[in-house]
Design a protein around this motif. Structure first.
Motif, mmCIF file in Angstrom:
data_model
loop_
_atom_site.group_PDB
_atom_site.id
_atom_site.type_symbol
_atom_site.label_atom_id
_atom_site.label_comp_id
_atom_site.label_asym_id
_atom_site.label_seq_id
_atom_site.Cartn_x
_atom_site.Cartn_y
_atom_site.Cartn_z
ATOM 1 N N LEU A 103 -1.734 5.042 5.554
ATOM 2 C CA LEU A 103 -1.954 6.240 4.872
ATOM 3 C C LEU A 103 -0.888 7.491 5.254
ATOM 4 O O LEU A 103 -0.082 7.995 4.448
ATOM 5 C CB LEU A 103 -3.204 6.920 4.754
ATOM 6 C CG LEU A 103 -3.692 8.079 3.598
ATOM 7 C CD1 LEU A 103 -3.730 7.369 2.441
ATOM 8 C CD2 LEU A 103 -5.090 8.473 4.278
ATOM 9 N N TRP A 144 -7.670 -3.666 8.194
ATOM 10 C CA TRP A 144 -8.572 -2.459 7.710
ATOM 11 C C TRP A 144 -8.587 -1.453 8.821
ATOM 12 O O TRP A 144 -8.202 -0.245 8.308
ATOM 13 C CB TRP A 144 -9.953 -2.658 7.181
ATOM 14 C CG TRP A 144 -10.633 -1.724 6.488
ATOM 15 C CD1 TRP A 144 -12.016 -1.106 7.157
ATOM 16 C CD2 TRP A 144 -10.133 -1.035 5.476
ATOM 17 N NE1 TRP A 144 -12.217 -0.150 6.254
ATOM 18 C CE2 TRP A 144 -11.437 0.184 5.262
ATOM 19 C CE3 TRP A 144 -9.335 -1.107 4.541
ATOM 20 C CZ2 TRP A 144 -11.154 0.911 4.192
ATOM 21 C CZ3 TRP A 144 -9.316 -0.207 3.506
ATOM 22 C CH2 TRP A 144 -10.279 0.640 3.236
ATOM 23 N N ALA A 173 0.764 -1.247 0.163
ATOM 24 C CA ALA A 173 0.076 0.096 0.185
ATOM 25 C C ALA A 173 0.745 1.353 0.128
ATOM 26 O O ALA A 173 0.653 2.072 -0.926
ATOM 27 C CB ALA A 173 -0.937 -0.059 1.295
ATOM 28 N N LYS A 210 -5.808 1.583 8.266
ATOM 29 C CA LYS A 210 -5.853 2.299 6.992
ATOM 30 C C LYS A 210 -5.300 3.661 7.243
ATOM 31 O O LYS A 210 -4.424 4.059 6.716
ATOM 32 C CB LYS A 210 -7.141 2.444 6.414
ATOM 33 C CG LYS A 210 -8.299 3.132 7.243
ATOM 34 C CD LYS A 210 -9.623 2.904 6.400
ATOM 35 C CE LYS A 210 -10.604 3.304 7.368
ATOM 36 N NZ LYS A 210 -11.141 2.784 8.549
#
Lengths: 161, 326, 501
Positions: C252, C245, C116, C248
């Protein structure tokens, strides 16, 4: 090897004092406001102060913990061998790799460390040689890491792909 | 343990055999090690590998480039200047005289057997595009008025390839160089970053290194310390045009071995390096990356490094950076 | 304008795809083997790619470095032997999870966060490279100095139970960093006449010694701690993604920090991961906690930053030709050789090439997930082999790994020395990670402080004169005060509780 915090702190303190004191000998060749000794002086002082604080903390609980707890490798010769063989073979590598070449040195190292941990000696030698050969091919022949070839030097031109 | 001892004995016997084999006249009959005195991926690494590729092709033996850039190259110079004199361990020779003067190492021109020089890049003087300084004349005038008024990045360590010729020029101009504010950087890219961020006023380094920033309109090159204008940069004036003082200098790269190599062997190596130098692939590889391909044979290169020693000594004594004055 | 089809065409070249796949396998293998590091993976690639065509060459180095940086987490989590100086920040968090039988959790978190983070930086690269590059170029030595001091505050978070011993470790690392030539005047320091010490202590050999060799010493008479738990790695990768999840925001944030820090030339993935770790530890509601979820949050933030910084480094490299780290220095070289000169004109005249390079980032980071899962499984299988055969091989890899990065036998000696030192430190409750942090940041801080003082002729107010510098400076001081205060206060509160019990 666990020692009392008093000793841990003392070691750091002495090291810090050494660093700080030694930094006074670095003279800048040009007139700099902060010379080469400035940063070592700072970190050396920091280290000695932290060391002092650890000593202080150690003094407060000096009765609750022993001065030295012997490590497990003092319990038997076999344990000591298994422990000290690790730095031992690294020193052996440095001393002999240029003379013997990587293949032989690595085979010797792998064989002896595997054997020291109790595996059968023949099996150790076979595994040791195979792993050393694979490493030699992978790193020296394919990836061109400049590993010494020892006795194979004169034909190493054909062995580097 | 007996098996280990047997192995050792066998190995030792092999070594004796290998050493006892008489050396033949043909060089190279086995792989050659080339020490680059800089890390992987930089300009020195690239030019050395470019040369090694041709040597490999021509001789049929591997030429392994080994990067030993630690300590500004001191480690690499030590490795090959103390190696066997058999021509199988050679290395890159670049400006070295400052090491002794700074007390970092004992290298002199006597520590090496120079073979040939294959590259030279003149130092150049760069300023920010929006700077008040517009020319080399401006710099000279400013420094004459107040030697410490400009922050000058050496584009690498100081007392090295880029600042020594620059200071040499200022010495000729009569600037009080001991007061010049020279600032070291972690390479020319870091120096240019400082220039663009407004941290300093002048950067000294080669011209190709500033190509991208010049095309971005952020950096301007005001002068180059070479005898003539460079073919690729016809708009950049030489120091002589600007100041009238014919001072030149910069960095250079050559091949050398440990001191005291057999002259016949050196001649063989020189011939091999010359052939590689003249190859079309080497020449275009140097040109594409903006490196100057300049050839000096063994005799000229030997004279040149003596000259380099003298210039470095003179400038560093004037700067007051030399630890060992003589 | 950029034509997406041209980019697809350039990517859809079997030779290029083969290079990407081969580099991915290579990067994973080198990164996952204890003792071999991501830096080694890229350094050994140089001779192979330097004369290749630009696209395969750049694809190869992008893929290999992204894979190797992720794969460094695997031995870190399973064996407590971090594969990069960056993953040393969260090695203890990850290894603790392994000890609790949650290897999958630790590595799954690292895996998804790495991918990610990498993708995030690729998006930023594609959208905003030119404008971000201008921001990166506004950093002078003053701003770097503050960034370094901010990074140092991380030491208080990885200090473990004793803040004092953590600080001792940090100061030890900072002291060791001063060995070698002084960065300003070149005076040899603490070299005692040894040529080998002139170059200072290499970070990688010290890392291998402190972590890998000391772990081998500690387990010389035992099985690896992590080994017993590897058989529990069931087929739960499909369910784990759900449990990740909630993190996140952390990912980020880590990805953005990584991209920005990576974009600053001279501040690479190591510094990015440490700063992201520190911010997760202090600023995140989840990451602040000492429980499992906190550990996962920190692992994910730091892993995301770690991989994102790789992409960030391409911002100044492609826009201004300024390398952010050793890897991009090589990439710039390769680009120049092939006449694709980096610079703003490249974005105008040759956008297909530059955006194809960015597209390779997407491919490489997407590949991390499937190949990473295979790699983790394979590693688990290898650990099922008897320890008395595996650890000698690891020892040999450590020797090879130290030698290949530095090309000196001295570096091999360092791993023995620091192995014993790390063993002694660990036995006495002195954490290892702060020493690595000190070694990473010491040179940056000293160098930037000294050059700043040269610029200002000794005037200290320069540290607050520039607006960005003043902002980072004030932030850094606040973080430091808070860190020390919380730790000291928290520690005192805990002791109080103990004495009442």
């Amino acid at each position: 090897m666990k020692v009392h915090d008093l000793i841990v702190g003392m070691v750091f303190m002495l090291l810090g004092i050494f660093v700080a004191a030694y930094s006074r000998t670095f003279a800048a060749p040009r007139n700099l406001s902060y010379g080469p000794g400035f940063f070592p002086l700072l970190v050396g002082t920091g280290l000695s102060l932290v060391g002092l604080a650890i000593v202080w903390q150690g003094l407060r609980n000096h009765k609750t913990s022993p001065i030295v707890v012997p490590p497990d490798w003092t319990k038997s010769a076999r344990f000591a061998l298994r422990f000290w063989i690790i730095p031992g073979v690294i020193v052996f590598y440095i001393a002999f790799v240029d003379l013997l070449g990587f293949l032989i040195t690595a085979t010797l190292i792998l064989t002896s460390v595997i054997a020291a941990s109790g595996a059968p000696k023949t099996k150790a030698l076979i595994v040791g040689f195979l792993v050393a050969a694979v490493m030699n091919i992978g790193f020296a022949s394919i990836l061109h890491v400049p590993l010494p070839w020892g006795p194979l030097t004169s034909i190493s031109g054909w062995l580097i792909w | 343990m007996t098996s280990i001892r047997n192995l050792l004995t066998t190995a030792a016997a092999c070594v004796v055999l290998a050493v006892a084999t008489p050396a033949r006249a043909e060089w190279p009959e086995r792989p050659v090690t080339l020490i680059a005195v800089a890390g992987a991926g930089g300009g020195s690494d690239y030019t050395m590998r470019l040369l090694a590729r041709e040597l490999e092709e021509n001789t049929g033996q591997p030429f392994n480039v080994i990067n030993q850039g630690q300590g500004g190259g001191v480690i690499g110079y030590t490795t090959y200047s103390t190696a066997a004199k058999d021509g199988y361990t050679l290395g890159q020779l670049s400006p070295f005289a400052q090491f002794k003067l700074l007390g970092q190492a004992d290298f002199t021109s006597e520590s090496f057997t120079p073979v040939a020089q294959f590259n030279a890049d003149p130092a150049a003087v760069h300023v920010a595009a929006n700077s008040k300084i517009k020319s080399l004349k401006d710099i000279v005038a400013t420094l004459k008025a107040d030697p410490s008024s400009l922050k000058i990045s050496c584009g690498g360590t100081c007392s090295a390839s880029w600042d020594i010729p620059f200071v040499s020029l200022m010495l000729e101009e009569g600037v009080d160089v001991a007061k010049i504010n020279l600032i070291p950087a972690q390479g020319s890219a870091a120096g240019l970053q400082e220039l663009v961020s407004g941290g300093i006023d002048v950067v000294l380094c080669s011209i190709p290194e500033t190509d991208s920033l010049t095309s971005a309109g952020l950096v301007k090159t005001v002068g180059v310390l070479s005898a003539e204008r460079l073919e690729k940069y016809p708009d950049v004036p030489t120091a002589e045009e600007e100041t009238g003082k014919a001072v030149t200098g910069g960095t250079w790269r050559g091949i050398a071995g440990p001191a005291g190599m057999d002259p016949a062997l050196v001649a063989q190596i020189e011939a091999a390096v010359h052939k590689a130098f003249n190859s079309e692939r080497f020449q275009s590889g140097m040109k594409d990356r903006g490196f100057g391909a300049v050839w000096l044979g063994t005799a000229d290169f030997t004279a040149f490094i003596k000259q380099h020693e003298d210039q470095t000594k003179r400038v560093m004594n004037a700067l007051g950076t030399a630890e060992v004055a003589d | 304008m950029v034509n997406p089809f041209t980019i697809l065409q350039q990517i859809n070249d079997p030779h290029l795809l083969l290079v990407i796949f081969a580099s991915a396998v290579y990067g994973l293998a080198i990164g996952a083997i204890p003792g071999l590091t991501a830096l080694m993976a890229t350094a050994l690639l140089v001779p192979f790619i330097i004369f290749m065509e630009p696209l395969p060459a750049i694809a190869s180095i992008i893929t290999a470095s992204a894979m190797a940086i992720f794969a460094g987490d695997i031995p870190g989590a399973m064996l407590r032997m971090p594969g990069t100086p960056a993953s040393a920040a969260y090695t203890d968090d990850a290894h603790d999870l392994t000890l609790k039988g949650k290897t999958v959790m630790a590595l799954g978190a690292g895996l998804f966060a790495s991918a990610a983070g990498g993708l995030l930086s690729a998006i930023v690269l594609t959208l905003a490279a030119p404008s971000l590059a201008r921001i990166a170029l506004a950093f002078s030595s003053v701003e770097y100095f503050w960034l370094g001091v901010l990074g140092l505050s991380c030491a208080t978070f990885v200090a473990g139970p004793s803040l004092l011993k953590g600080l001792a470790s940090l100061f030890l690392g900072l002291s060791l960093a001063t060995i070698g030539m002084d960065p300003v005047s070149g005076i040899p320091r603490f070299t005692f006449g040894s040529t080998n010490l002139m170059g200072g202590l290499g970070l990688i050999p010290v890392l291998i010694g402190l972590f890998a060799i000391s772990e081998l010493l500690r387990n010389a008479n035992a099985e690896f701690h992590g080994r017993a738990n590897t058989h529990r790695m069931g087929p739960i990768f499909s369910t784990i993604s759900e449990r990740l999840w909630p993190h996140k925001v952390g990912v980020l944030r880590g990805g953005l920090i990584g991209t920005v820090v990576g974009a600053l030339p001279g501040a690479g993935s190591d510094i990015a991961a440490w700063i992201s770790y520190a911010i997760a530890r202090r600023g995140s509601r989840i990451g602040r906690n000492d429980d499992e979820k906190g550990a996962v949050e920190r692992i994910m933030s730091a892993s995301a930053a770690n991989n994102a910084s790789l992409g960030g480094a391409y911002i100044p490299a492609t826009v201004f030709g300024i390398p952010g780290d050793a890897i991009t220095a090589i990439v710039i070289s390769v680009m120049f050789i092939k006449g694709i000169n980096p610079g703003p004109t490249l974005f105008l005249n040759n956008p297909e090439t530059i955006y194809t390079i960015f597209a390779i980032f997407f491919i490489a980071n997407l590949l991390i997930v499937p190949l990473g899962i295979l790699c983790i499984r394979g590693f688990g299988l290898i650990l099922k082999l008897p320890t008395n055969y595996v650890s000698p091989v690891i020892l040999m890899f450590c020797i090879l790994g130290a030698f290949s990065v530095e090309n000196t036998l001295f570096a091999v000696g360092l791993i023995a020395l620091f192995g014993v030192l790390g063993y002694l430190m660990e036995a006495n409750g002195v954490p290892l990670a702060p020493a690595i942090l000190g070694l990473i940041l010491g040179p940056l801080i000293e160098q930037t402080f000294m050059t700043t003082m040269l610029k200002s002729q000794g005037d200290l107010t320069i540290f607050f004169e520039r607006p960005i510098a003043a902002a980072i400076g004030v932030f850094t001081i606040v973080v430091w005060l808070a860190a020390i205060g919380m730790k000291a206060f928290g520690g005192a509160a805990k002791r109080e509780m103990h004495s009442h019990v």
